[in-house]
Design an enzyme around this catalytic site. Structure first.
Site, PDB file in Angstrom:
ATOM      1  N   CYS A 153      31.244  49.249  45.871  1.00 42.77           N
ATOM      2  CA  CYS A 153      31.454  47.991  45.054  1.00 42.77           C
ATOM      3  C   CYS A 153      31.238  48.275  43.467  1.00 42.77           C
ATOM      4  O   CYS A 153      32.063  48.783  42.683  1.00 42.77           O
ATOM      5  CB  CYS A 153      30.594  46.728  45.528  1.00 42.77           C
ATOM      6  SG  CYS A 153      31.341  45.290  45.371  1.00 42.77           S
ATOM      7  N   HIS A 202      32.079  47.166  51.399  1.00 37.45           N
ATOM      8  CA  HIS A 202      30.566  47.671  51.733  1.00 37.45           C
ATOM      9  C   HIS A 202      30.633  48.386  52.830  1.00 37.45           C
ATOM     10  O   HIS A 202      30.544  47.726  54.111  1.00 37.45           O
ATOM     11  CB  HIS A 202      29.552  46.306  51.704  1.00 37.45           C
ATOM     12  CG  HIS A 202      29.375  45.919  50.220  1.00 37.45           C
ATOM     13  ND1 HIS A 202      28.258  46.507  49.369  1.00 37.45           N
ATOM     14  CD2 HIS A 202      29.867  45.063  49.523  1.00 37.45           C
ATOM     15  CE1 HIS A 202      28.301  45.915  48.285  1.00 37.45           C
ATOM     16  NE2 HIS A 202      29.356  44.815  48.227  1.00 37.45           N
ATOM     17  N   GLU A 214      28.809  50.024  54.354  1.00 38.14           N
ATOM     18  CA  GLU A 214      27.389  50.164  55.083  1.00 38.14           C
ATOM     19  C   GLU A 214      27.307  49.184  55.895  1.00 38.14           C
ATOM     20  O   GLU A 214      26.170  49.444  56.880  1.00 38.14           O
ATOM     21  CB  GLU A 214      26.107  50.200  54.126  1.00 38.14           C
ATOM     22  CG  GLU A 214      26.216  49.188  53.038  1.00 38.14           C
ATOM     23  CD  GLU A 214      26.936  48.717  52.113  1.00 38.14           C
ATOM     24  OE1 GLU A 214      28.015  49.297  52.071  1.00 38.14           O
ATOM     25  OE2 GLU A 214      26.375  47.767  51.200  1.00 38.14           O
TER      26      GLU A 214
HETATM   27  N1  GLN Z   1      29.152  42.570  40.396  1.00 35.07           N
HETATM   28  C1  GLN Z   1      30.219  42.995  40.890  1.00 35.07           C
HETATM   29  C2  GLN Z   1      31.337  41.970  41.185  1.00 35.07           C
HETATM   30  O1  GLN Z   1      30.910  40.914  41.554  1.00 35.07           O
HETATM   31  C3  GLN Z   1      29.923  43.643  42.292  1.00 35.07           C
HETATM   32  C4  GLN Z   1      29.577  43.241  43.298  1.00 35.07           C
HETATM   33  C5  GLN Z   1      28.902  44.216  44.286  1.00 35.07           C
HETATM   34  O2  GLN Z   1      28.390  45.389  44.072  1.00 35.07           O
HETATM   35  N2  GLN Z   1      28.556  43.728  45.488  1.00 35.07           N
HETATM   36  O3  GLN Z   1      32.627  42.304  41.534  1.00 35.07           O
END
Ligand code: GLN
Length: 547
Positions: free
Chosen positions: A380, A519, A521
């Protein structure tokens, strides 16, 4: 109709109620039953989505886009049952539903009260999907006696009365403190906790007792007598070397048997614990070790990256190697050269996060991994930072950055290679967002499909051309930089089905450099390690053999 197991806690918090619930779920599955696990949290936030990871640990996201408590992660990891929106609720959500109904006039002029309106709302929540599984396990957050928890305790008491006799049981988890001066385990706090529970009308059927030491027969008998539970229903929950020992250890102590006895299920089906024996074998008999640096912002609290830590462990299990994950605060690399810090690691992971703090350090960590050809997994924010790094250092976009940081600063300092996504497609419908939207529940959340490019590293890792993974982010890599970046070797190897949203990037001339917008994970399990983590650890293992 499902049988209900309510799991409550007493004496102190953080005894591992979530883990105990998850392990019980796994044990009931091992006996051939179907289960679903739920968490009821007394706090007033509508969901944990807006809570800082420092406050509450990781936010666990479900396929259907709910931002939930990290205990749901334990539930999924132990049972493999994908959690849903309807498996997590807080006081905040319950009250907000009740107040919404009140405003709509649905209570027909009645005075709105905790009993029955709030408790009914909780009971309606508990009943959702009760025809789908054999057992519904519901964990109540906090400890008995907490002010916020009372409506939940009252609701589960009523619920057990509403259901036919024998359909609901109560498992209460407490602590037996050890007093070293006298060398004794103390039962009094447990007695008080059960008394508290009984004073609100709940008599526990099974007591699960955390203790650092084996519980002597004499103490068990005393607890059974004073707490009015059967002797076999006083079950020890010993300290464990690894959480994945819980199903086997609790089975040995008789937890699942005590639960089935409490329901009068006899004869109890024999358990098949092969899955958990294999999990333990892979953990205990791992050979060698790889070191992985997790370079992020929330490094003081391990729970902030709970699922990543677990997924790395699973990746190690897939390769029968131990993974030593070390947390490195990315802010350090804003002052210092990352090399001395990162040289000893076999792989680097930059996890998700929010806000600008520490991001320049993450960018430097990504650069270090790319240039030194060390396996890199960007998750992310970790993918976004890898794209910014490549834009700056390969594609010549010197001031590449993310709109997220400009929003915070209120000035335009960066060329937005990562921009605020305001419109996208989910299944068959279009989702729209504005900058002024509420913060809670407005991100791109839940499961989305990604199409993987033929011949890419990710297509090989997944062994598939289409995947589904969970998202939680507001910002997105801008597709308009694709040609420029691909010309420099950063391949956009995974895309949304409409081809508009970059989901995965990978560096071509590198042994293992993958950034994912989702994600992974969240979907890894000890008995089914996620392919990305399994292959990331495999790549780390290869590096470790070279040095
Ligand atoms: N802050 C970033 C976004 O909102 C990444 C979010 C995250 O890593 N879950 O896109």
């Amino acid at each position: 109709m499902a049988r209900y197991v309510f799991i409550t806690g007493g004496v102190v918090s953080s005894l591992g109620k979530g883990l105990a619930s998850a392990a019980l779920g796994a044990l009931l599955q091992a006996r051939g039953f179907t289960v679903r696990l739920r968490k009821l949290d007394p706090y007033l936030n509508v969901d944990p989505g807006t809570m800082s990871p420092f406050e509450h640990g990781e936010v666990f996201v479900t396929d259907d886009g709910a931002e939930t408590d990290l205990d749901l992660g334990h539930y999924e990891r132990f049972t493999g049952v994908a959690a849903r929106k309807t498996d997590s609720v807080s006081s905040g959500r319950i009250y907000s539903n009740v107040l919404e109904k009140e405003r709509k006039g649905l209570y027909l002029g009645k005075t709105i009260q905790v009993v029955p309106h709030v408790t009914n709302e909780i009971k309606d929540f508990l009943a959702i999907g009760d025809d789908e599984v054999d057992f519904m396990l519901c964990e109540i957050g906090g400890t008995v006696g907490d002010i916020e928890g009372l409506p939940f305790f009252e609701a589960i008491r009523q619920f057990s009365q509403d259901r036919p006799r024998g359909q609901c049981i109560f498992v209460h988890l407490t602590l037996l403190p050890y007093i070293s001066a006298s060398g004794e385990l103390k039962t009094k706090p447990t007695q008080h906790s059960v008394k508290e529970l009984r004073s609100i009308g709940i008599a526990p059927d099974v007591l699960l007792l955390r203790s650092e030491h084996p519980i002597p027969v004499k103490e068990r008998e005393k607890i059974a007598l004073f707490c009015n539970v059967r002797r076999d229903a006083v079950v020890a929950a010993p300290d464990l070397k690894t959480i994945y020992e819980a199903p086997l250890a609790y089975h040995r102590e008789g937890l699942d048997q005590a639960v089935l006895d409490a329901f009068g299920i006899s004869p109890a089906p024999k358990p098949n614990l092969d899955r958990w024996e294999d999990v333990m074998d892979r953990l205990v008999n791992a050979e060698g070790e790889v070191k992985v640096a997790i370079v992020g912002k929330y490094t003081q609290l391990e729970d902030a990256y709970k699922s990543i830590a677990e997924a790395l462990t699973h990746g190690g299990m897939a390769n029968r190697v131990r993974v030593r994950a070390e947390w490195v605060d990315s802010e350090i690399f804003e002052r210092e050269d990352p090399a001395p810090w990162l040289e000893g690691f076999h792989a680097i992971c930059v996890p998700g996060g929010f806000g600008e703090r520490g991001t320049e350090g993450m960018i430097r960590a990504a650069q270090f991994a790319r240039e030194r050809k060390i396996p890199y997994l960007g998750i992310c924010l970790g993918m976004q930072m890898a794209v910014i790094e490549a834009s700056r250092n390969l594609a010549g976009v010197a001031n590449a950055g993310s709109e997220e940081f400009d929003h915070e600063a209120g000035v335009k300092r960066f060329e937005p290679v990562v921009y605020h996504l305001k419109e996208w497609v989910q299944g068959n419908h279009r989702v729209e967002r504005k900058v002024t939207d509420d913060k809670g529940g407005t991100m791109r959340l839940g499961a989305y499909t990604a199409m993987l490019a033929e011949g890419s590293n990710v297509a090989r890792v997944y062994g598939s051309a289409a995947i589904e993974e969970r998202h939680r982010h507001r910002y997105e890599v801008d597709i308009r930089y694709r040609d420029k970046l691909e010309g420099c070797g950063l391949w956009f190897s995974g895309m949304s089905p409409d081809g508009r949203l970059p989901e995965i990037v990978e560096v071509k001339d590198h042994p293992w450099f993958i950034g994912v917008q989702f994600h992974p994970e969240l979907k890894s399990k000890p008995f089914a390690p996620h392919p990305l983590f399994a292959d990331f650890v495999r790549a780390a293992l290869e590096i470790s053999r070279l040095v």
